[in-house]
Design an enzyme around this catalytic site. Sequence first.
Site, mmCIF file in Angstrom:
data_model
loop_
_atom_site.group_PDB
_atom_site.id
_atom_site.type_symbol
_atom_site.label_atom_id
_atom_site.label_comp_id
_atom_site.label_asym_id
_atom_site.label_seq_id
_atom_site.Cartn_x
_atom_site.Cartn_y
_atom_site.Cartn_z
ATOM 1 N N GLU A 1 -5.423 16.637 -10.098
ATOM 2 C CA GLU A 1 -5.983 17.022 -11.394
ATOM 3 C C GLU A 1 -7.504 17.147 -11.371
ATOM 4 O O GLU A 1 -8.213 16.535 -12.169
ATOM 5 C CB GLU A 1 -5.543 16.013 -12.462
ATOM 6 N N GLU B 1 7.848 18.547 -24.310
ATOM 7 C CA GLU B 1 7.204 18.833 -23.009
ATOM 8 C C GLU B 1 7.602 20.220 -22.495
ATOM 9 O O GLU B 1 6.816 20.888 -21.834
ATOM 10 C CB GLU B 1 7.538 17.755 -21.966
ATOM 11 N N HIS C 1 -1.988 15.926 -25.293
ATOM 12 C CA HIS C 1 -1.759 14.546 -24.862
ATOM 13 C C HIS C 1 -2.843 13.562 -25.294
ATOM 14 O O HIS C 1 -2.556 12.380 -25.473
ATOM 15 C CB HIS C 1 -1.556 14.484 -23.339
ATOM 16 N N ASN D 1 -1.897 18.576 -19.795
ATOM 17 C CA ASN D 1 -2.203 17.506 -20.753
ATOM 18 C C ASN D 1 -2.359 18.046 -22.169
ATOM 19 O O ASN D 1 -2.830 17.330 -23.060
ATOM 20 C CB ASN D 1 -3.502 16.786 -20.358
ATOM 21 N N HIS E 1 -1.361 10.563 -27.038
ATOM 22 C CA HIS E 1 -1.488 9.214 -26.461
ATOM 23 C C HIS E 1 -2.185 8.269 -27.435
ATOM 24 O O HIS E 1 -1.858 7.071 -27.509
ATOM 25 C CB HIS E 1 -2.290 9.278 -25.155
ATOM 26 N N ARG F 1 0.824 -1.237 0.000
ATOM 27 C CA ARG F 1 0.000 0.000 0.000
ATOM 28 C C ARG F 1 0.847 1.272 0.000
ATOM 29 O O ARG F 1 0.414 2.323 0.469
ATOM 30 C CB ARG F 1 -0.976 0.034 1.178
ATOM 31 N N ARG G 1 -4.577 21.412 -13.213
ATOM 32 C CA ARG G 1 -3.466 20.539 -13.640
ATOM 33 C C ARG G 1 -3.726 19.985 -15.043
ATOM 34 O O ARG G 1 -2.790 19.608 -15.760
ATOM 35 C CB ARG G 1 -3.253 19.399 -12.629
ATOM 36 N N LYS H 1 5.852 23.481 -12.994
ATOM 37 C CA LYS H 1 5.064 22.285 -12.687
ATOM 38 C C LYS H 1 4.745 22.226 -11.191
ATOM 39 O O LYS H 1 3.632 21.865 -10.798
ATOM 40 C CB LYS H 1 5.792 21.016 -13.143
ATOM 41 N N LYS I 1 2.525 11.544 -10.642
ATOM 42 C CA LYS I 1 1.747 10.651 -11.506
ATOM 43 C C LYS I 1 2.608 9.441 -11.841
ATOM 44 O O LYS I 1 3.743 9.586 -12.312
ATOM 45 C CB LYS I 1 1.354 11.345 -12.806
ATOM 46 N N HIS J 1 7.595 9.579 -27.130
ATOM 47 C CA HIS J 1 6.464 10.243 -26.477
ATOM 48 C C HIS J 1 6.348 11.704 -26.914
ATOM 49 O O HIS J 1 5.281 12.170 -27.308
ATOM 50 C CB HIS J 1 6.626 10.128 -24.958
#
Length: 377
Positions: free
Chosen positions: A252, A200, A263, A260, A267, A136, A256, A242, A158, A280
């Site tokens: 998010e 980025e 993205h 993206n 993606h 956990r 936030r 950031k 993330k 990427h």
Amino acid sequence: MLPEKHFLGKQKAEKLLQIRVELKKNSYPLYIEQGSLSRLGDILKGRQALSKVVLVTNSVINDLYGDTVRESLQAVGVEIKTVEVPDGEEAKSLEWLGKLFDVFVEFRMTRQSGVIALGGGVVGDLAGFAAATFMRGVSFVQIPTSLIAQVDSSVGGKTAINHPRGKNLIGAFHQPKFVLIDVDMLKTLPERELKSGMAEVIKHGLVMDSGLFEYMENNVAKILSFDLQSLEQLVSRSCKNKATIVEKDEREQNMRAILNYGHTIGHSIEAVTGFSVFRHGEAIAIGMAVVSRLAVNMGLLDKDCAIRQNRLLADYGLPTAFPDLDIDEIMDAVHLDKKIRSGGKPRFVLLNDIGKAGVVEDITDDQIREAILGGGL
Ligand code: NAD
Ligand code: GLY
């Protein structure tokens, strides 16, 4: 115009540039300094009582930097187990997550043990997700080695692996205890990866920092020749940006999302091409070109700004033309993307200007298709 240095007080890590990410009990520092890798052991000792760590990396990075990390940790009495994962997106898989758990169990990790990611965004995302879920949650440290990882993925917590049909679909938020960024390591980065990382940084400029965008416009040759001073400026400015966003919206819920930008389409390109054709940042660059067209079509963005965005992407050797891919497959992937599915409403991050972005709801499939198929501006 670039950030002032914040120096630590009397601690061991004195003289390291430090940017704090303030998240109450999950707050942590980003240490940014050339040559800081060999000081890892002292920094770790000063912050965490960890007796055992699993170092997750890949063979390329292990050969280059693994010994420095191990020597530094051994000097302060930390027991280390190194695991090499494959080089590439295939490592962000259930298979490799399972292999990491096997090592954690075999090494008898406890909650007093930790995981260190030494690598690019792939290693960081996989190792971070393993650390988030094992027992956990165990302590996690990021040592980002690629430009993408230094300016983006190592900051903000993330972590994720991919599902074959969708990027980063299985993941968790798990903040690192600290991030150690040694810009010296960028010297060994392949040129294509430097350019991919620039996508980025350009994204950060586009969504929130027109000064950073101008800096990149004015320093193309220096940055592409791996000038470490310039790269350190990009890294520290991006990290500061950031950190500001993550502090305001860790999970998010709202702002936030602007990170993206590009993205959802990016993606989708990565998923449809099996995560193996585009780097990427290249996929994100194409994604940003598509959504700038969407914004222009919707009357939200001046065409000249979109042209300026695409010119900067091209200056850094990044693609902006949509590749020859099946549009229906792309639309399927777009609808699977977690960033678009909030409340079932298609939504995209769009620019209003260089340095200004917002989330726009209720975009139709026809508008998305038109922007994808629309070609150049
Ligand atoms: P990567 O981890 O595959 O690294 C790129 C390549 O560069 C690899 O071949 C790697 O071995 C090599 N490399 C890295 N550092 C090196 C060095 N110093 N010297 C020589 N070679 C080096 O990919 P990436 O571009 O770093 O990251 C992309 C991944 O990051 C994607 O999976 C993306 O989804 C993820 N990402 C996550 C976040 C986040 O917030 N978690 C943000 C952005 C991107
Ligand atoms: N890379 C986007 C984010 O961290 O939110």
